[in-house]
Motif scaffolding. Structure first.
Motif, short mmCIF file in Angstrom:
data_model
loop_
_atom_site.label_atom_id
_atom_site.label_comp_id
_atom_site.label_asym_id
_atom_site.label_seq_id
_atom_site.Cartn_x
_atom_site.Cartn_y
_atom_site.Cartn_z
N GLY A 170 0.80 -1.22 0.00
CA GLY A 170 0.00 0.00 0.00
C GLY A 170 0.83 1.27 0.00
O GLY A 170 0.30 2.35 -0.29
N GLN A 171 2.13 1.17 0.32
CA GLN A 171 3.00 2.34 0.31
C GLN A 171 3.67 2.55 -1.04
O GLN A 171 4.38 3.55 -1.22
N ILE A 172 3.48 1.63 -1.98
CA ILE A 172 4.19 1.69 -3.25
C ILE A 172 3.32 2.35 -4.31
O ILE A 172 2.13 2.07 -4.42
N VAL A 173 3.95 3.22 -5.11
CA VAL A 173 3.31 3.86 -6.25
C VAL A 173 4.14 3.55 -7.48
O VAL A 173 5.37 3.71 -7.47
N VAL A 174 3.48 3.09 -8.54
CA VAL A 174 4.14 2.75 -9.80
C VAL A 174 3.86 3.86 -10.80
O VAL A 174 2.74 4.38 -10.89
N GLY A 175 4.87 4.25 -11.57
CA GLY A 175 4.69 5.31 -12.56
C GLY A 175 5.66 5.18 -13.71
O GLY A 175 6.60 4.38 -13.67
N ALA A 176 5.42 5.98 -14.74
CA ALA A 176 6.21 5.92 -15.98
C ALA A 176 7.50 6.71 -15.85
O ALA A 176 7.66 7.79 -16.42
N GLY A 177 8.42 6.22 -15.07
CA GLY A 177 9.74 6.85 -14.93
C GLY A 177 9.90 7.61 -13.63
O GLY A 177 8.94 8.12 -13.05
N ILE A 178 11.14 7.68 -13.18
CA ILE A 178 11.45 8.37 -11.93
C ILE A 178 11.09 9.84 -12.02
O ILE A 178 10.60 10.44 -11.05
N GLU A 179 11.32 10.45 -13.19
CA GLU A 179 11.03 11.88 -13.31
C GLU A 179 9.54 12.16 -13.08
O GLU A 179 9.17 13.14 -12.44
N TYR A 180 8.69 11.29 -13.64
CA TYR A 180 7.25 11.47 -13.46
C TYR A 180 6.87 11.36 -11.98
O TYR A 180 6.14 12.20 -11.45
N LEU A 181 7.37 10.33 -11.31
CA LEU A 181 7.04 10.16 -9.89
C LEU A 181 7.57 11.32 -9.06
O LEU A 181 6.90 11.81 -8.15
N LEU A 182 8.77 11.78 -9.38
CA LEU A 182 9.36 12.88 -8.63
C LEU A 182 8.55 14.17 -8.82
O LEU A 182 8.38 14.95 -7.88
N SER A 183 8.02 14.37 -10.03
CA SER A 183 7.22 15.57 -10.29
C SER A 183 5.90 15.54 -9.51
O SER A 183 5.39 16.60 -9.13
N LEU A 184 5.35 14.35 -9.27
CA LEU A 184 4.14 14.25 -8.45
C LEU A 184 4.46 14.39 -6.96
O LEU A 184 3.66 14.93 -6.18
N LEU A 185 5.61 13.90 -6.58
CA LEU A 185 5.99 13.94 -5.17
C LEU A 185 6.31 15.36 -4.71
O LEU A 185 5.95 15.75 -3.58
N ALA A 186 6.98 16.13 -5.56
CA ALA A 186 7.51 17.44 -5.14
C ALA A 186 6.47 18.35 -4.49
O ALA A 186 6.75 18.97 -3.46
N PRO A 187 5.24 18.48 -5.04
CA PRO A 187 4.27 19.39 -4.40
C PRO A 187 3.83 18.96 -3.01
O PRO A 187 3.25 19.76 -2.28
N LEU A 188 4.10 17.71 -2.63
CA LEU A 188 3.69 17.23 -1.30
C LEU A 188 4.74 17.53 -0.24
O LEU A 188 4.50 17.29 0.95
N LEU A 189 5.90 18.04 -0.67
CA LEU A 189 7.03 18.19 0.24
C LEU A 189 7.19 19.65 0.65
O LEU A 189 6.80 20.56 -0.07
N PRO A 190 7.82 19.88 1.80
CA PRO A 190 8.00 21.25 2.29
C PRO A 190 9.30 21.87 1.77
O PRO A 190 10.26 21.17 1.47
N GLY A 191 9.32 23.18 1.68
CA GLY A 191 10.54 23.96 1.55
C GLY A 191 11.48 23.60 0.42
O GLY A 191 11.16 22.81 -0.46
N PRO A 192 12.68 24.19 0.41
CA PRO A 192 13.68 23.92 -0.62
C PRO A 192 14.19 22.48 -0.53
O PRO A 192 14.10 21.83 0.51
N ALA A 193 14.74 22.01 -1.65
CA ALA A 193 15.30 20.65 -1.71
C ALA A 193 16.80 20.73 -1.94
O ALA A 193 17.27 21.54 -2.74
#
Length: 475
Positions: A170-193
């Motif tokens: 249930g913690q795993i998300v599958v997507g079309a490439g790391i870049e795609y998953l990272l682009s979805l993840l970024a808005p959920l995260l706080p502050g600078p990276a």
């Protein structure tokens, strides 16, 4: 009768009713047929054009359906109001793109993204997919946006056994490439990276494109500097601890503990662990994943892909989210569609569950280790004490460090390219300052290199560098 300029070509492959529709629509758009004009009757227009009534009726019905004409009972068809399209301002002519520098064809591609496509398990993959095509028509329906459960279960079991990742499917998300998953993840995260420098420029670009400003943190012999990270204002850290890209160093356990301590020092901090090619560790056992050290409820987001282990064209990547991020993910993305086809997902699930994946990795590891040895041996023989190698233990690239005074990295890369060799310098991966990287360090990817070409490649590269050195000294 109203004068029409419609000209129909019976020899054309375009049906006559479509030709008539296009002609009349054009006259309405141009204003030749103004609003309110009553169109000729179908029979009279058909007779005037020498076509059937059905042809005229088909054109009129299309024009009416699109709003060009309106039908009035017992009166016929009338032209509707058609606003004039606004004119587009004249734009200055775009400059012609700069032509790529001329050079010989690439004979030796040492870019880091290459893999040996000959290792792909064509027969097994094709058989599994064919069986699914014939027996699982339900896979044509829409699937879970996080990925099919069967694949996520298979990945959870594989990651626990071979990478020490602690998670549920249930913690795993599958997507079309790391870049795609990272682009979805970024808005959920706080502050600078924070990102490594030198590092993976594409990760920085994706994070910044997704609204996360990036801080460039230097890398040393132990990987990302946690001291420099702590001195920054970053709330997220993107890191490649098992095989730092591109230096090839492995972050030791004490540094990993420091990194986890940084994440625990303030609420809401996260570490993104990119474990992009951990399957290919040749001489020592791999360290467990950072995610496994932190645990399933820890602050680590685990990313990986089958781009290296199978092929880049199979666009399947996966991400393990901490439980704390699951509600935010569900709220934001539950209505999204899966970006990987379900037949591909199910094929990979069976490939893992039935043991083919681990056997494929074992064969691939042996092949790549032999290729690494062949390339390292050829480079050592060609350069002798004038160069040393590093980053040999993991992954599909190594570093060649040239000794003594050498031309600039740009000149070295250019000289290699003129000799038919595509490669990069370590400094080319620095996003802050190339001076952070030792000059004369070349990054050689050997995933797509043929074993038999290693001696020839090493000799050609040595000659190209020697010529560049001679030219630089004369200048």
């Amino acid at each position: 009768m109203l004068h029409l300029t419609a000209a129909l070509d019976p020899a054309s492959r375009v049906p006559l009713y479509q030709q008539l529709y296009r002609s009349l629509a054009g006259e309405i758009r141009s204003g030749a047929l103004p609003a309110g004009t009553r169109m000729p009757g179908k029979r009279s227009l058909a007779e005037a054009l020498g076509v059937s009534v059905n042809t005229v009726d088909g054109a009129y019905q299309m024009l009416a359906a699109e709003g060009y004409l309106a039908s009035r009972a017992r009166s016929g068809f009338y032209v509707q109001e058609y606003p004039a399209l606004p004119g587009r301002p004249e734009l200055p002519a775009a400059p012609a793109p700069a032509a790529a520098p001329a050079g010989p064809p690439v004979q030796y591609d040492l870019s880091t993204g290459g893999v040996d496509t000959g290792l792909f398990p064509f027969r097994t993959w094709a058989r599994l997919q064919k069986e699914l095509l014939y027996t699982s028509p339900q896979l044509l329906a829409r699937g879970d946006p996080r990925g099919d459960i069967q694949l996520r279960q298979a990945l959870a079991g594989y990651l626990e056994e071979y990478r020490g990742v602690r998670c549920t499917f249930g913690q795993i998300v599958v997507g079309a490439g790391i870049e795609y998953l990272l682009s979805l993840l970024a808005p959920l995260l706080p502050g600078p990276a924070a990102v490594e420098d030198p590092g993976y420029p594409r990760a920085r670009q994706v994070l910044e494109n997704s609204g996360r400003p990036c801080r460039l943190i230097p890398v040393d012999e132990g990987g990302l500097s946690v001291a420099d990270l702590a001195a920054s204002d970053a709330a997220v850290c993107y890191v490649t601890p098992s095989h730092q890209f591109p230096t090839g160093v492995t972050m030791p356990a004490p540094r990993r503990a420091e990194l986890l301590g940084w994440a625990a020092a303030a609420p809401g901090r996260y570490i993104i662990e990119d474990d992009y090619d951990s399957e290919f560790r040749f001489d020592t056992r791999p360290l467990p994943s950072l995610q496994g050290m932190a645990g399933g409820d820890g602050p680590v987001i685990y990313l990986s892909t089958v781009a290296r282990s199978l092929a880049p064209g199979i666009r399947i990547a996966y991400m393990v989210l901490p439980r704390s991020l699951l509600p935010a993910w569900q709220e934001r993305y539950s209505l999204y569609s899966a970006t990987v086809g379900r037949f591909e997902q199910q094929t990979l699930a069976r490939f893992i569950q039935e043991g083919y994946f681990t056997r494929h990795l074992a064969r691939s590891r042996m092949t790549y280790k032999a290729r690494r040895n062949a390339l390292a041996g050829a480079l050592t023989e060609a350069f002798g004490p004038k160069a040393r190698l590093s980053g040999l233990h993991t992954g599909l690239h190594l570093l060649l460090h040239l000794a003594g005074p050498v031309p600039s990295d740009q000149e070295l890369v250019r000289a290699a390219r003129q000799a038919g060799i595509r490669l990069a310098a370590l400094s080319g991966y620095s996003m802050a300052s190339p001076a952070r990287c030792p000059s004369g360090t070349l990054v050689l990817g050997y995933g797509a290199l043929e074993d038999s070409l290693c001696p020839e490649l090493a000799s050609t590269l040595k000659k190209a560098i020697s010529a560049a050195c001679a030219s630089s000294s004369r200048a």
